[in-house]
Design a protein around this motif. Sequence first.
Motif, short mmCIF file in Angstrom:
data_model
loop_
_atom_site.label_atom_id
_atom_site.label_comp_id
_atom_site.label_asym_id
_atom_site.label_seq_id
_atom_site.Cartn_x
_atom_site.Cartn_y
_atom_site.Cartn_z
N SER A 172 0.98 2.92 -6.10
CA SER A 172 0.49 2.26 -7.23
C SER A 172 0.73 0.76 -7.56
O SER A 172 1.88 0.40 -6.87
N PHE A 173 -0.13 0.29 -8.10
CA PHE A 173 -0.18 -1.33 -8.08
C PHE A 173 0.91 -1.77 -9.30
O PHE A 173 1.25 -2.79 -9.58
N THR A 174 1.15 -0.53 -10.11
CA THR A 174 2.18 -0.84 -11.10
C THR A 174 3.37 -1.37 -10.69
O THR A 174 4.36 -1.81 -11.20
N ALA A 175 3.83 -0.86 -9.45
CA ALA A 175 4.76 -1.20 -8.67
C ALA A 175 4.69 -2.40 -7.85
O ALA A 175 5.70 -2.71 -6.93
N SER A 176 3.71 -3.12 -7.77
CA SER A 176 3.49 -4.20 -7.13
C SER A 176 3.72 -5.46 -7.91
O SER A 176 3.21 -5.79 -8.81
N GLY A 177 4.70 -6.45 -7.02
CA GLY A 177 4.87 -7.76 -7.81
C GLY A 177 3.82 -8.56 -7.87
O GLY A 177 3.52 -9.63 -8.98
N ARG A 178 2.99 -8.65 -6.76
CA ARG A 178 1.83 -9.44 -6.77
C ARG A 178 1.03 -8.87 -7.64
O ARG A 178 0.26 -10.00 -8.52
N ALA A 179 0.79 -7.64 -8.29
CA ALA A 179 -0.15 -7.41 -9.18
C ALA A 179 0.21 -7.82 -10.49
O ALA A 179 -0.69 -8.12 -11.52
N GLY A 234 5.27 -0.31 10.47
CA GLY A 234 5.99 -0.93 11.26
C GLY A 234 5.41 -2.53 11.12
O GLY A 234 5.99 -3.20 12.00
N THR A 235 4.46 -2.57 10.50
CA THR A 235 3.73 -4.00 10.39
C THR A 235 4.12 -4.74 9.36
O THR A 235 4.35 -4.21 8.37
N ILE A 236 4.82 -5.91 9.59
CA ILE A 236 5.30 -6.63 8.30
C ILE A 236 4.26 -7.11 7.62
O ILE A 236 3.43 -8.20 8.02
N HIS A 237 3.96 -6.84 6.38
CA HIS A 237 3.16 -7.23 5.33
C HIS A 237 3.89 -8.47 4.60
O HIS A 237 4.75 -8.29 3.98
N ALA A 238 2.93 -9.46 4.30
CA ALA A 238 3.60 -10.62 3.63
C ALA A 238 3.81 -10.31 2.17
O ALA A 238 3.11 -9.33 1.62
N HIS A 239 5.04 -10.83 1.64
CA HIS A 239 5.30 -10.64 0.28
C HIS A 239 5.09 -11.86 -0.38
O HIS A 239 5.68 -13.13 0.09
N PRO A 240 4.72 -12.00 -1.69
CA PRO A 240 4.20 -11.00 -2.38
C PRO A 240 2.71 -10.81 -2.28
O PRO A 240 1.96 -11.79 -2.68
N THR A 241 2.17 -9.84 -1.93
CA THR A 241 0.52 -9.48 -1.60
C THR A 241 0.30 -8.23 -2.31
O THR A 241 1.01 -7.26 -1.99
N ARG A 242 -1.16 -8.22 -2.31
CA ARG A 242 -1.47 -6.62 -2.84
C ARG A 242 -1.64 -5.79 -1.47
O ARG A 242 -1.35 -4.61 -1.56
N SER A 243 -1.45 -6.49 -0.31
CA SER A 243 -1.57 -5.57 1.01
C SER A 243 -0.14 -4.97 1.34
O SER A 243 -0.41 -3.95 1.95
N GLU A 244 0.83 -5.36 0.62
CA GLU A 244 1.92 -4.29 0.56
C GLU A 244 1.80 -2.95 0.16
O GLU A 244 2.47 -2.11 0.61
N ALA A 245 0.67 -2.91 -0.60
CA ALA A 245 0.58 -1.54 -1.12
C ALA A 245 0.01 -0.57 -0.09
O ALA A 245 0.22 0.61 -0.06
N PHE A 246 -0.57 -1.16 1.03
CA PHE A 246 -1.18 -0.31 2.17
C PHE A 246 0.24 0.01 2.78
O PHE A 246 0.44 1.18 3.33
N HIS A 247 1.16 -0.92 3.30
CA HIS A 247 2.43 -0.48 3.77
C HIS A 247 3.17 0.65 3.17
O HIS A 247 3.52 1.37 3.77
N GLU A 248 3.37 0.33 1.81
CA GLU A 248 3.85 1.57 0.92
C GLU A 248 3.33 2.87 0.99
O GLU A 248 4.27 3.71 0.94
N ALA A 249 2.14 2.73 1.01
CA ALA A 249 1.42 3.99 1.09
C ALA A 249 1.65 4.80 2.25
O ALA A 249 1.93 5.96 2.29
#
Length: 463
Positions: free
Chosen positions: A377-384, A437-452
Amino acid sequence: MKEITCKLLVIGAGPGGYVCAIRAGQLGIDTVIVEQARPGGTCLNIGCIPSKAIIHAAEVFHGARQMAAGSTMFGVRVETPSLALSETMEWKDGIVSRLNNGVAALLQKAKVKVVEGSARFKDGKTVLVETVTGVQTVRAENIVIATGSVSMELTNLPFGNNVLSSADALSLRDVPKRLAVIGGGYIGLELGTAFAKMGAEVTVIEATERVLPQYDADIVKPVVKRLGQLGATILTDTRAESFDGAQVTIEAKGQAQRTLAADKVLVTVGRKPRTEGFGLEELDLDMAGAFIRIDEQCRTSMRGVFAIGDITGEPMLAHRASAQGEMVADVIAGTKRAWDARCIPAVCYTDPEIVCVGLSPSEAQAQGVDISIGQFSFTASGRAMTMDDDRGFVRVVSRADNHLILGVQAVGAGVSELSGAFALAVEMGARLEDIAGTIHAHPTRSEAFHEAALKALGHGLHG
Protein backbone atom coordinates in the motif's frame (compact mmCIF):
# COMPACT_ATOMS: atom_id res chain seq x y z
CA MET A 1 -3.25 13.10 -62.16
CA LYS A 2 -0.24 10.94 -62.73
CA GLU A 3 -0.66 7.51 -61.15
CA ILE A 4 1.48 6.80 -58.08
CA THR A 5 3.11 3.41 -57.66
CA CYS A 6 4.88 2.26 -54.51
CA LYS A 7 5.92 -0.80 -52.56
CA LEU A 8 3.87 0.14 -49.51
CA LEU A 9 0.69 2.14 -49.11
CA VAL A 10 -0.56 2.92 -45.62
CA ILE A 11 -4.16 4.05 -45.21
CA GLY A 12 -4.49 6.13 -42.08
CA ALA A 13 -1.85 8.23 -40.28
CA GLY A 14 -2.79 7.38 -36.71
CA PRO A 15 -0.32 5.91 -34.19
CA GLY A 16 -0.28 2.62 -36.07
CA GLY A 17 -0.17 3.99 -39.61
CA TYR A 18 2.40 6.73 -39.20
CA VAL A 19 4.75 4.51 -37.17
CA CYS A 20 4.49 1.84 -39.86
CA ALA A 21 5.23 4.38 -42.58
CA ILE A 22 8.16 5.96 -40.73
CA ARG A 23 9.73 2.60 -39.99
CA ALA A 24 9.22 1.48 -43.60
CA GLY A 25 10.84 4.68 -44.85
CA GLN A 26 13.80 4.14 -42.53
CA LEU A 27 14.17 0.66 -44.04
CA GLY A 28 14.33 2.12 -47.55
CA ILE A 29 10.85 0.99 -48.59
CA ASP A 30 9.10 3.23 -51.13
CA THR A 31 6.15 4.30 -48.96
CA VAL A 32 3.01 6.38 -49.41
CA ILE A 33 0.61 7.26 -46.59
CA VAL A 34 -2.93 8.58 -47.08
CA GLU A 35 -4.73 10.63 -44.43
CA GLN A 36 -7.81 12.80 -44.78
CA ALA A 37 -7.24 14.77 -41.57
CA ARG A 38 -4.21 15.90 -39.61
CA PRO A 39 -1.54 13.26 -38.93
CA GLY A 40 -1.70 11.50 -35.59
CA GLY A 41 -5.16 9.99 -35.81
CA THR A 42 -7.75 9.90 -33.06
CA CYS A 43 -5.14 9.51 -30.32
CA LEU A 44 -3.18 12.65 -31.06
CA ASN A 45 -5.98 14.88 -32.34
CA ILE A 46 -9.15 14.06 -30.39
CA GLY A 47 -8.24 11.30 -27.93
CA CYS A 48 -5.23 10.38 -25.81
CA ILE A 49 -3.21 13.58 -25.99
CA PRO A 50 -5.92 16.27 -25.70
CA SER A 51 -7.78 14.33 -23.00
CA LYS A 52 -4.64 14.03 -20.86
CA ALA A 53 -4.00 17.74 -21.29
CA ILE A 54 -7.51 18.55 -20.07
CA ILE A 55 -7.22 16.04 -17.22
CA HIS A 56 -4.01 17.71 -16.07
CA ALA A 57 -5.45 21.22 -16.35
CA ALA A 58 -8.48 20.12 -14.34
CA GLU A 59 -6.23 18.71 -11.61
CA VAL A 60 -4.25 21.97 -11.43
CA PHE A 61 -7.44 24.02 -11.15
CA HIS A 62 -8.93 21.68 -8.55
CA GLY A 63 -5.74 21.85 -6.51
CA ALA A 64 -5.79 25.63 -6.62
CA ARG A 65 -9.41 25.66 -5.44
CA GLN A 66 -8.54 23.35 -2.57
CA MET A 67 -5.70 25.64 -1.50
CA ALA A 68 -7.95 28.69 -1.76
CA ALA A 69 -10.40 26.92 0.52
CA GLY A 70 -7.64 26.44 3.08
CA SER A 71 -7.69 22.63 2.97
CA THR A 72 -4.02 22.20 2.08
CA MET A 73 -1.44 20.90 4.53
CA PHE A 74 1.42 22.55 2.64
CA GLY A 75 1.04 26.02 4.07
CA VAL A 76 0.40 27.37 0.58
CA ARG A 77 -2.37 29.93 0.16
CA VAL A 78 -3.83 31.32 -3.06
CA GLU A 79 -6.59 33.74 -3.91
CA THR A 80 -9.84 32.37 -5.33
CA PRO A 81 -8.89 30.81 -8.71
CA SER A 82 -10.98 30.90 -11.87
CA LEU A 83 -10.98 28.75 -14.97
CA ALA A 84 -11.11 30.12 -18.53
CA LEU A 85 -11.87 26.87 -20.33
CA SER A 86 -11.53 28.47 -23.75
CA GLU A 87 -7.91 29.34 -22.91
CA THR A 88 -7.35 25.82 -21.60
CA MET A 89 -8.60 24.48 -24.91
CA GLU A 90 -6.26 26.80 -26.82
CA TRP A 91 -3.34 25.48 -24.76
CA LYS A 92 -4.45 21.92 -25.50
CA ASP A 93 -4.77 22.71 -29.21
CA GLY A 94 -1.23 24.10 -29.18
CA ILE A 95 0.12 20.82 -27.85
CA VAL A 96 -1.78 18.89 -30.52
CA SER A 97 -0.50 21.21 -33.25
CA ARG A 98 3.12 20.81 -32.14
CA LEU A 99 2.78 17.03 -32.21
CA ASN A 100 1.02 17.15 -35.61
CA ASN A 101 3.96 19.07 -37.01
CA GLY A 102 6.36 16.64 -35.38
CA VAL A 103 4.73 13.63 -37.03
CA ALA A 104 4.71 15.41 -40.41
CA ALA A 105 8.42 16.21 -40.03
CA LEU A 106 9.24 12.60 -39.13
CA LEU A 107 7.37 11.32 -42.19
CA GLN A 108 9.25 13.78 -44.37
CA LYS A 109 12.57 12.78 -42.83
CA ALA A 110 11.80 9.13 -43.58
CA LYS A 111 11.03 10.11 -47.22
CA VAL A 112 7.40 9.00 -46.94
CA LYS A 113 5.09 10.57 -49.52
CA VAL A 114 1.96 11.96 -47.84
CA VAL A 115 -1.25 12.17 -49.84
CA GLU A 116 -3.98 14.23 -48.19
CA GLY A 117 -7.44 12.97 -48.97
CA SER A 118 -10.03 10.26 -48.50
CA ALA A 119 -8.97 6.80 -49.66
CA ARG A 120 -11.22 4.21 -51.26
CA PHE A 121 -10.26 0.71 -52.42
CA LYS A 122 -10.73 -0.15 -56.06
CA ASP A 123 -9.16 -3.57 -55.56
CA GLY A 124 -6.52 -5.24 -53.38
CA LYS A 125 -3.69 -3.34 -55.09
CA THR A 126 -5.34 -0.08 -56.09
CA VAL A 127 -6.69 2.79 -54.03
CA LEU A 128 -8.40 5.95 -55.25
CA VAL A 129 -7.77 9.05 -53.14
CA GLU A 130 -10.17 11.99 -53.29
CA THR A 131 -7.95 15.06 -52.88
CA VAL A 132 -8.71 18.76 -53.13
CA THR A 133 -7.34 18.73 -56.69
CA GLY A 134 -9.07 15.58 -57.89
CA VAL A 135 -8.84 11.80 -57.68
CA GLN A 136 -5.37 10.35 -57.24
CA THR A 137 -4.76 6.69 -58.12
CA VAL A 138 -2.23 4.80 -55.98
CA ARG A 139 -1.07 1.29 -56.86
CA ALA A 140 0.91 -0.59 -54.26
CA GLU A 141 2.60 -3.94 -53.85
CA ASN A 142 1.55 -3.98 -50.19
CA ILE A 143 -1.24 -2.14 -48.40
CA VAL A 144 -1.66 -1.58 -44.67
CA ILE A 145 -5.16 -0.72 -43.42
CA ALA A 146 -4.85 1.47 -40.33
CA THR A 147 -8.18 3.29 -40.29
CA GLY A 148 -8.71 3.10 -36.52
CA SER A 149 -12.04 3.37 -34.75
CA VAL A 150 -14.88 5.80 -34.05
CA SER A 151 -17.06 6.55 -31.04
CA MET A 152 -20.16 4.39 -30.76
CA GLU A 153 -23.43 6.27 -30.97
CA LEU A 154 -26.67 5.37 -29.20
CA THR A 155 -29.74 5.29 -31.43
CA ASN A 156 -31.80 6.99 -28.72
CA LEU A 157 -29.08 9.56 -28.01
CA PRO A 158 -27.47 10.50 -31.34
CA PHE A 159 -24.56 12.93 -31.30
CA GLY A 160 -25.44 16.56 -31.91
CA ASN A 161 -26.43 19.73 -30.06
CA ASN A 162 -25.98 18.94 -26.36
CA VAL A 163 -25.30 15.21 -26.81
CA LEU A 164 -21.53 14.97 -26.98
CA SER A 165 -18.95 12.45 -28.13
CA SER A 166 -15.64 12.37 -26.29
CA ALA A 167 -14.17 14.48 -29.10
CA ASP A 168 -16.92 17.07 -28.65
CA ALA A 169 -16.25 17.22 -24.91
CA LEU A 170 -12.61 18.03 -25.63
CA SER A 171 -13.65 21.11 -27.58
CA LEU A 172 -16.09 22.71 -25.12
CA ARG A 173 -15.47 26.39 -24.41
CA ASP A 174 -17.42 26.47 -21.14
CA VAL A 175 -17.79 24.02 -18.28
CA PRO A 176 -21.34 22.63 -18.23
CA LYS A 177 -23.15 23.15 -14.95
CA ARG A 178 -24.66 19.65 -15.02
CA LEU A 179 -23.06 16.87 -17.06
CA ALA A 180 -24.52 13.39 -17.49
CA VAL A 181 -21.95 10.81 -18.58
CA ILE A 182 -23.45 7.77 -20.28
CA GLY A 183 -21.04 4.86 -19.84
CA GLY A 184 -18.78 4.09 -16.90
CA GLY A 185 -15.79 2.82 -18.84
CA TYR A 186 -12.36 4.42 -18.80
CA ILE A 187 -13.23 7.25 -21.21
CA GLY A 188 -16.35 8.22 -19.28
CA LEU A 189 -14.63 8.18 -15.90
CA GLU A 190 -11.52 10.00 -17.13
CA LEU A 191 -13.53 12.86 -18.60
CA GLY A 192 -16.18 12.75 -15.88
CA THR A 193 -13.49 13.17 -13.23
CA ALA A 194 -11.91 16.07 -15.13
CA PHE A 195 -15.19 17.96 -15.50
CA ALA A 196 -16.06 17.33 -11.85
CA LYS A 197 -12.74 18.93 -10.89
CA MET A 198 -13.58 21.87 -13.13
CA GLY A 199 -16.80 22.43 -11.25
CA ALA A 200 -19.46 20.50 -13.15
CA GLU A 201 -22.12 18.49 -11.36
CA VAL A 202 -21.37 15.07 -12.84
CA THR A 203 -23.60 12.02 -12.91
CA VAL A 204 -22.23 8.78 -14.38
CA ILE A 205 -24.87 6.40 -15.73
CA GLU A 206 -23.64 2.83 -16.22
CA ALA A 207 -25.82 -0.01 -17.53
CA THR A 208 -23.86 -2.81 -15.80
CA GLU A 209 -23.57 -3.49 -12.08
CA ARG A 210 -20.39 -1.44 -11.63
CA VAL A 211 -18.13 1.04 -13.38
CA LEU A 212 -14.82 -0.01 -14.95
CA PRO A 213 -15.97 -3.63 -15.16
CA GLN A 214 -12.74 -4.70 -16.89
CA TYR A 215 -10.84 -4.15 -13.63
CA ASP A 216 -11.29 -6.02 -10.37
CA ALA A 217 -13.22 -4.38 -7.56
CA ASP A 218 -10.21 -3.69 -5.30
CA ILE A 219 -8.56 -1.58 -8.01
CA VAL A 220 -11.74 0.35 -8.83
CA LYS A 221 -12.69 1.10 -5.23
CA PRO A 222 -10.34 4.11 -4.76
CA VAL A 223 -11.55 5.61 -8.04
CA VAL A 224 -15.21 5.36 -7.03
CA LYS A 225 -14.43 6.84 -3.61
CA ARG A 226 -12.63 9.77 -5.20
CA LEU A 227 -15.51 10.51 -7.56
CA GLY A 228 -17.79 10.69 -4.54
CA GLN A 229 -15.41 13.12 -2.83
CA LEU A 230 -15.55 15.30 -5.95
CA GLY A 231 -19.33 15.41 -5.71
CA ALA A 232 -20.00 13.08 -8.65
CA THR A 233 -22.90 10.62 -8.55
CA ILE A 234 -22.58 7.10 -9.95
CA LEU A 235 -25.71 5.23 -11.01
CA THR A 236 -25.17 1.56 -11.89
CA ASP A 237 -27.60 -0.95 -13.37
CA THR A 238 -29.15 2.11 -14.99
CA ARG A 239 -29.90 2.98 -18.60
CA ALA A 240 -30.37 6.37 -20.22
CA GLU A 241 -33.50 6.34 -22.33
CA SER A 242 -33.73 9.88 -23.74
CA PHE A 243 -32.65 13.51 -23.39
CA ASP A 244 -34.87 16.51 -24.09
CA GLY A 245 -32.18 19.16 -23.76
CA ALA A 246 -32.75 19.75 -20.07
CA GLN A 247 -33.43 16.35 -18.52
CA VAL A 248 -32.22 12.80 -19.04
CA THR A 249 -34.78 10.07 -18.62
CA ILE A 250 -33.23 7.06 -16.92
CA GLU A 251 -34.43 3.66 -15.83
CA ALA A 252 -32.71 1.73 -13.06
CA LYS A 253 -32.99 -2.04 -12.88
CA GLY A 254 -36.31 -2.97 -11.29
CA GLN A 255 -37.42 0.64 -10.89
CA ALA A 256 -39.71 3.04 -12.68
CA GLN A 257 -38.35 5.65 -15.05
CA ARG A 258 -37.28 8.99 -13.61
CA THR A 259 -35.47 12.10 -14.81
CA LEU A 260 -32.36 13.99 -13.81
CA ALA A 261 -31.38 17.49 -14.84
CA ALA A 262 -28.50 17.88 -17.31
CA ASP A 263 -27.20 20.64 -19.57
CA LYS A 264 -24.94 18.31 -21.56
CA VAL A 265 -24.86 14.56 -22.10
CA LEU A 266 -21.53 12.87 -22.81
CA VAL A 267 -21.92 9.47 -24.46
CA THR A 268 -18.95 7.16 -23.87
CA VAL A 269 -20.28 3.66 -24.45
CA GLY A 270 -17.29 2.41 -26.40
CA ARG A 271 -15.68 2.51 -29.82
CA LYS A 272 -16.15 0.52 -33.01
CA PRO A 273 -13.75 -0.20 -35.89
CA ARG A 274 -13.81 2.22 -38.80
CA THR A 275 -14.75 -0.22 -41.55
CA GLU A 276 -17.07 1.98 -43.59
CA GLY A 277 -16.42 4.73 -46.09
CA PHE A 278 -13.25 3.48 -47.76
CA GLY A 279 -14.46 0.65 -49.99
CA LEU A 280 -13.61 -2.29 -47.75
CA GLU A 281 -16.46 -4.17 -49.44
CA GLU A 282 -14.35 -4.28 -52.62
CA LEU A 283 -11.95 -6.65 -50.86
CA ASP A 284 -12.53 -10.28 -49.95
CA LEU A 285 -11.33 -10.16 -46.37
CA ASP A 286 -12.08 -12.62 -43.61
CA MET A 287 -13.65 -10.88 -40.64
CA ALA A 288 -13.65 -11.64 -36.92
CA GLY A 289 -16.99 -10.17 -36.02
CA ALA A 290 -16.77 -6.44 -36.70
CA PHE A 291 -12.97 -6.59 -36.98
CA ILE A 292 -10.59 -7.62 -39.76
CA ARG A 293 -9.08 -11.02 -39.05
CA ILE A 294 -5.27 -11.06 -39.02
CA ASP A 295 -2.52 -13.58 -38.34
CA GLU A 296 0.58 -13.26 -36.16
CA GLN A 297 2.17 -10.93 -38.73
CA CYS A 298 -0.96 -8.76 -39.16
CA ARG A 299 -1.60 -10.27 -42.58
CA THR A 300 -5.22 -10.43 -43.71
CA SER A 301 -6.75 -13.17 -45.83
CA MET A 302 -5.66 -11.30 -48.99
CA ARG A 303 -2.06 -11.46 -50.10
CA GLY A 304 -0.23 -8.18 -49.70
CA VAL A 305 -2.94 -6.63 -47.50
CA PHE A 306 -2.18 -6.05 -43.82
CA ALA A 307 -4.29 -4.52 -41.05
CA ILE A 308 -3.18 -2.97 -37.76
CA GLY A 309 -4.63 -1.16 -34.78
CA ASP A 310 -8.22 -0.75 -33.65
CA ILE A 311 -9.66 -2.21 -36.84
CA THR A 312 -8.15 -5.59 -35.85
CA GLY A 313 -9.75 -5.89 -32.43
CA GLU A 314 -9.10 -5.44 -28.75
CA PRO A 315 -7.33 -3.97 -26.98
CA MET A 316 -7.94 -0.73 -28.84
CA LEU A 317 -4.80 1.03 -27.64
CA ALA A 318 -2.46 3.39 -29.47
CA HIS A 319 0.68 1.60 -28.28
CA ARG A 320 -0.62 -1.73 -29.56
CA ALA A 321 -1.21 -0.16 -32.99
CA SER A 322 2.27 1.37 -33.01
CA ALA A 323 3.93 -1.92 -32.12
CA GLN A 324 1.97 -3.70 -34.86
CA GLY A 325 2.87 -1.01 -37.38
CA GLU A 326 6.58 -1.25 -36.64
CA MET A 327 6.45 -5.04 -36.93
CA VAL A 328 4.61 -4.95 -40.26
CA ALA A 329 7.20 -2.61 -41.75
CA ASP A 330 9.92 -5.07 -40.73
CA VAL A 331 7.97 -7.98 -42.22
CA ILE A 332 7.53 -6.18 -45.55
CA ALA A 333 11.27 -5.42 -45.52
CA GLY A 334 11.94 -9.15 -45.22
CA THR A 335 12.70 -9.45 -41.52
CA LYS A 336 11.41 -12.59 -39.81
CA ARG A 337 9.11 -11.21 -37.16
CA ALA A 338 5.83 -12.20 -35.56
CA TRP A 339 3.55 -10.77 -32.91
CA ASP A 340 4.73 -12.28 -29.64
CA ALA A 341 3.94 -9.62 -27.03
CA ARG A 342 3.53 -11.20 -23.63
CA CYS A 343 1.55 -8.24 -22.38
CA ILE A 344 0.12 -4.91 -23.46
CA PRO A 345 -0.11 -2.43 -20.58
CA ALA A 346 -3.46 -0.72 -20.04
CA VAL A 347 -3.72 2.61 -18.24
CA CYS A 348 -6.81 4.39 -16.98
CA TYR A 349 -6.14 8.08 -16.29
CA THR A 350 -8.72 8.44 -13.55
CA ASP A 351 -7.97 9.85 -10.10
CA PRO A 352 -6.19 7.84 -8.88
CA GLU A 353 -4.70 6.29 -12.01
CA ILE A 354 -4.92 2.56 -12.80
CA VAL A 355 -2.30 0.38 -14.49
CA CYS A 356 -2.78 -3.27 -15.42
CA VAL A 357 -0.11 -5.43 -17.03
CA GLY A 358 -0.37 -9.15 -17.71
CA LEU A 359 -2.68 -11.40 -15.72
CA SER A 360 -4.82 -10.40 -12.76
CA PRO A 361 -5.20 -12.89 -9.88
CA SER A 362 -8.56 -14.11 -11.17
CA GLU A 363 -7.27 -14.47 -14.74
CA ALA A 364 -4.28 -16.50 -13.59
CA GLN A 365 -6.44 -18.72 -11.40
CA ALA A 366 -8.87 -19.24 -14.29
CA GLN A 367 -5.94 -20.74 -16.20
CA GLY A 368 -5.38 -23.20 -13.39
CA VAL A 369 -2.18 -21.55 -12.14
CA ASP A 370 -1.25 -21.73 -8.46
CA ILE A 371 -0.24 -18.15 -7.67
CA SER A 372 1.46 -16.00 -5.07
CA ILE A 373 0.35 -12.40 -4.55
CA GLY A 374 2.30 -9.53 -3.03
CA GLN A 375 0.58 -6.19 -2.40
CA PHE A 376 2.08 -3.02 -0.97
CA SER A 377 0.00 0.00 0.00
CA PHE A 378 1.09 3.56 -0.73
CA THR A 379 0.06 4.42 2.84
CA ALA A 380 3.50 3.06 3.79
CA SER A 381 5.32 4.97 1.03
CA GLY A 382 7.39 7.95 2.10
CA ARG A 383 7.22 9.43 -1.39
CA ALA A 384 3.41 9.14 -1.46
CA MET A 385 3.24 10.94 1.87
CA THR A 386 5.44 13.80 0.64
CA MET A 387 3.04 14.19 -2.28
CA ASP A 388 0.07 14.20 0.13
CA ASP A 389 -1.50 11.32 -1.75
CA ASP A 390 -1.10 7.84 -0.30
CA ARG A 391 -4.13 6.22 -1.94
CA GLY A 392 -3.82 2.86 -3.65
CA PHE A 393 -1.30 0.05 -3.93
CA VAL A 394 0.93 -2.05 -6.18
CA ARG A 395 0.11 -5.74 -6.55
CA VAL A 396 2.35 -8.42 -8.08
CA VAL A 397 0.97 -11.75 -9.30
CA SER A 398 3.43 -14.61 -9.77
CA ARG A 399 3.54 -18.37 -10.12
CA ALA A 400 3.82 -20.04 -6.72
CA ASP A 401 6.27 -22.69 -7.93
CA ASN A 402 8.98 -20.70 -9.74
CA HIS A 403 8.02 -17.08 -8.86
CA LEU A 404 7.64 -16.05 -12.53
CA ILE A 405 5.82 -12.71 -12.63
CA LEU A 406 2.52 -13.09 -14.49
CA GLY A 407 1.05 -9.66 -13.94
CA VAL A 408 1.25 -6.37 -12.08
CA GLN A 409 -1.62 -4.08 -11.15
CA ALA A 410 -1.48 -0.68 -9.49
CA VAL A 411 -3.80 2.11 -8.50
CA GLY A 412 -2.49 5.42 -7.24
CA ALA A 413 -1.36 8.91 -8.16
CA GLY A 414 0.98 8.91 -11.15
CA VAL A 415 1.24 5.11 -11.42
CA SER A 416 0.93 5.37 -15.21
CA GLU A 417 4.64 6.24 -15.20
CA LEU A 418 5.40 2.82 -13.69
CA SER A 419 3.70 0.95 -16.54
CA GLY A 420 6.95 0.54 -18.50
CA ALA A 421 8.73 -1.11 -15.57
CA PHE A 422 5.78 -3.42 -14.97
CA ALA A 423 5.56 -4.42 -18.64
CA LEU A 424 9.30 -4.97 -18.87
CA ALA A 425 9.19 -7.36 -15.91
CA VAL A 426 6.51 -9.48 -17.57
CA GLU A 427 8.01 -9.25 -21.07
CA MET A 428 11.49 -10.28 -19.92
CA GLY A 429 10.21 -13.18 -17.84
CA ALA A 430 11.37 -11.68 -14.55
CA ARG A 431 10.89 -13.51 -11.29
CA LEU A 432 10.11 -12.08 -7.88
CA GLU A 433 13.77 -12.41 -6.95
CA ASP A 434 14.74 -10.20 -9.91
CA ILE A 435 12.56 -7.34 -8.69
CA ALA A 436 13.49 -7.91 -5.05
CA GLY A 437 17.18 -7.86 -6.01
CA THR A 438 16.91 -4.63 -8.01
CA ILE A 439 17.76 -1.50 -6.05
CA HIS A 440 14.90 0.96 -6.40
CA ALA A 441 15.62 4.65 -5.80
CA HIS A 442 14.38 6.21 -2.58
CA PRO A 443 12.10 8.02 -2.13
CA THR A 444 10.02 7.03 -5.18
CA ARG A 445 6.69 5.38 -5.79
CA SER A 446 8.56 2.63 -7.66
CA GLU A 447 9.67 1.27 -4.27
CA ALA A 448 6.13 -0.09 -3.92
CA PHE A 449 6.93 -2.52 -6.78
CA HIS A 450 10.02 -3.69 -4.91
CA GLU A 451 8.10 -4.07 -1.65
CA ALA A 452 5.24 -5.96 -3.34
CA ALA A 453 7.75 -8.47 -4.71
CA LEU A 454 9.31 -8.86 -1.27
CA LYS A 455 5.87 -9.45 0.27
CA ALA A 456 5.11 -12.13 -2.33
CA LEU A 457 8.36 -13.81 -1.27
CA GLY A 458 7.22 -13.67 2.33
CA HIS A 459 9.58 -11.05 3.73
CA GLY A 460 8.25 -7.55 3.12
CA LEU A 461 10.28 -4.87 4.84
CA HIS A 462 8.06 -1.83 5.19
CA GLY A 463 4.54 -3.14 5.31
